[in-house]
Design a protein around this motif. Structure first.
Motif, mmCIF file in Angstrom:
data_model
loop_
_atom_site.group_PDB
_atom_site.id
_atom_site.type_symbol
_atom_site.label_atom_id
_atom_site.label_comp_id
_atom_site.label_asym_id
_atom_site.label_seq_id
_atom_site.Cartn_x
_atom_site.Cartn_y
_atom_site.Cartn_z
ATOM 1 N N SER A 72 -1.929 -20.640 -11.032
ATOM 2 C CA SER A 72 -2.363 -20.028 -12.293
ATOM 3 C C SER A 72 -2.443 -21.063 -13.408
ATOM 4 O O SER A 72 -3.411 -21.092 -14.180
ATOM 5 C CB SER A 72 -1.403 -18.905 -12.681
ATOM 6 O OG SER A 72 -1.770 -18.326 -13.891
ATOM 7 N N HIS A 124 -17.640 -25.448 -24.084
ATOM 8 C CA HIS A 124 -17.984 -24.156 -24.653
ATOM 9 C C HIS A 124 -18.760 -24.389 -25.939
ATOM 10 O O HIS A 124 -18.795 -25.489 -26.468
ATOM 11 C CB HIS A 124 -16.738 -23.308 -24.898
ATOM 12 C CG HIS A 124 -15.687 -23.996 -25.698
ATOM 13 N ND1 HIS A 124 -14.852 -24.942 -25.148
ATOM 14 C CD2 HIS A 124 -15.352 -23.908 -26.999
ATOM 15 C CE1 HIS A 124 -14.039 -25.391 -26.086
ATOM 16 N NE2 HIS A 124 -14.327 -24.797 -27.226
ATOM 17 N N ILE A 155 -5.517 -23.262 -12.881
ATOM 18 C CA ILE A 155 -6.745 -22.554 -13.254
ATOM 19 C C ILE A 155 -6.905 -22.536 -14.766
ATOM 20 O O ILE A 155 -7.991 -22.809 -15.292
ATOM 21 C CB ILE A 155 -6.758 -21.129 -12.671
ATOM 22 C CG1 ILE A 155 -6.904 -21.184 -11.152
ATOM 23 C CG2 ILE A 155 -7.876 -20.295 -13.293
ATOM 24 C CD1 ILE A 155 -6.707 -19.855 -10.461
ATOM 25 N N LYS A 156 -5.828 -22.249 -15.482
ATOM 26 C CA LYS A 156 -5.888 -22.247 -16.952
ATOM 27 C C LYS A 156 -6.262 -23.625 -17.491
ATOM 28 O O LYS A 156 -7.060 -23.751 -18.415
ATOM 29 C CB LYS A 156 -4.546 -21.818 -17.541
ATOM 30 C CG LYS A 156 -4.253 -20.351 -17.394
ATOM 31 C CD LYS A 156 -2.890 -20.014 -17.965
ATOM 32 C CE LYS A 156 -2.494 -18.587 -17.650
ATOM 33 N NZ LYS A 156 -1.121 -18.288 -18.079
ATOM 34 N N ARG A 157 -5.673 -24.676 -16.895
ATOM 35 C CA ARG A 157 -5.964 -26.040 -17.338
ATOM 36 C C ARG A 157 -7.433 -26.387 -17.078
ATOM 37 O O ARG A 157 -8.113 -26.948 -17.940
ATOM 38 C CB ARG A 157 -5.044 -27.034 -16.638
ATOM 39 C CG ARG A 157 -5.200 -28.460 -17.096
ATOM 40 C CD ARG A 157 -4.164 -29.423 -16.516
ATOM 41 N NE ARG A 157 -3.819 -29.212 -15.127
ATOM 42 C CZ ARG A 157 -2.702 -28.621 -14.692
ATOM 43 N NH1 ARG A 157 -1.810 -28.181 -15.558
ATOM 44 N NH2 ARG A 157 -2.460 -28.472 -13.411
ATOM 45 N N ALA A 158 -7.946 -26.014 -15.906
ATOM 46 C CA ALA A 158 -9.344 -26.301 -15.581
ATOM 47 C C ALA A 158 -10.290 -25.546 -16.507
ATOM 48 O O ALA A 158 -11.275 -26.099 -16.988
ATOM 49 C CB ALA A 158 -9.621 -25.945 -14.123
ATOM 50 N N ARG A 159 -9.985 -24.282 -16.780
ATOM 51 C CA ARG A 159 -10.842 -23.493 -17.670
ATOM 52 C C ARG A 159 -10.821 -24.034 -19.089
ATOM 53 O O ARG A 159 -11.825 -23.987 -19.796
ATOM 54 C CB ARG A 159 -10.416 -22.032 -17.661
ATOM 55 C CG ARG A 159 -10.830 -21.310 -16.397
ATOM 56 C CD ARG A 159 -10.487 -19.855 -16.445
ATOM 57 N NE ARG A 159 -10.977 -19.186 -15.240
ATOM 58 C CZ ARG A 159 -10.497 -18.065 -14.779
ATOM 59 N NH1 ARG A 159 -9.514 -17.447 -15.412
ATOM 60 N NH2 ARG A 159 -10.993 -17.529 -13.686
ATOM 61 N N SER A 160 -9.689 -24.563 -19.520
ATOM 62 C CA SER A 160 -9.615 -25.097 -20.881
ATOM 63 C C SER A 160 -10.438 -26.375 -21.031
ATOM 64 O O SER A 160 -10.816 -26.737 -22.139
ATOM 65 C CB SER A 160 -8.161 -25.368 -21.281
ATOM 66 O OG SER A 160 -7.663 -26.502 -20.604
ATOM 67 N N GLN A 161 -10.705 -27.052 -19.932
ATOM 68 C CA GLN A 161 -11.478 -28.282 -19.978
ATOM 69 C C GLN A 161 -12.977 -28.035 -19.870
ATOM 70 O O GLN A 161 -13.761 -28.959 -20.051
ATOM 71 C CB GLN A 161 -11.025 -29.227 -18.869
ATOM 72 C CG GLN A 161 -9.612 -29.718 -19.078
ATOM 73 C CD GLN A 161 -9.104 -30.552 -17.921
ATOM 74 O OE1 GLN A 161 -9.749 -30.678 -16.892
ATOM 75 N NE2 GLN A 161 -7.925 -31.132 -18.080
ATOM 76 N N LEU A 162 -13.375 -26.791 -19.575
ATOM 77 C CA LEU A 162 -14.802 -26.480 -19.506
ATOM 78 C C LEU A 162 -15.408 -26.530 -20.901
ATOM 79 O O LEU A 162 -14.776 -26.125 -21.874
ATOM 80 C CB LEU A 162 -15.013 -25.088 -18.914
ATOM 81 C CG LEU A 162 -14.761 -24.927 -17.432
ATOM 82 C CD1 LEU A 162 -14.875 -23.454 -17.030
ATOM 83 C CD2 LEU A 162 -15.732 -25.761 -16.626
ATOM 84 N N MET A 206 -24.600 -23.604 -17.940
ATOM 85 C CA MET A 206 -23.348 -24.213 -18.386
ATOM 86 C C MET A 206 -23.298 -24.220 -19.908
ATOM 87 O O MET A 206 -23.688 -25.209 -20.537
ATOM 88 C CB MET A 206 -23.238 -25.658 -17.882
ATOM 89 C CG MET A 206 -23.018 -25.818 -16.414
ATOM 90 S SD MET A 206 -21.357 -25.408 -15.919
ATOM 91 C CE MET A 206 -20.397 -26.541 -16.885
#
Length: 88
Positions: free
Chosen positions: A20, A32, A23-30, A54
């Motif tokens: 978890s 936006h 996943i949070k760390r990866a999503r924060s690096q996307l 993207m």
């Protein structure tokens, strides 16, 4: 099974929490926000389809691949280790 102070599902809970967090760390690096029309590294045009797929894209495909390769070389995860070595 008696495991001292840890509950029966403690190991699985720890694995779930680790996943978890990753996943949070990866999503924060996307990226936006609004995407760029030209790559910020090489100034090549970024196709509209890529900008729609993207949101917040800042790099063309070639520069993004190079960036991903650099990031992958520094990754600290041992994906080939045995399950026992990952639980220690």
């Amino acid at each position: 099974m008696a495991t001292g102070w840890a509950g029966d599902g403690a190991v699985q809970d720890q694995i779930d929490a680790t996943i978890s967090d990753a996943i949070k760390r990866a999503r924060s690096q996307l990226p936006h926000g609004p995407g760029l029309e030209h790559c910020e590294e090489c100034d090549a045009p970024i196709p509209e389809a890529r900008r729609k797929a993207m949101p917040g894209v800042r790099l063309c495909v070639a520069c993004q691949e190079a960036h991903d390769l650099e990031q992958g070389a520094v990754g600290g995860y041992n994906r080939r280790g045995s399950k026992d070595s990952q639980l220690r």
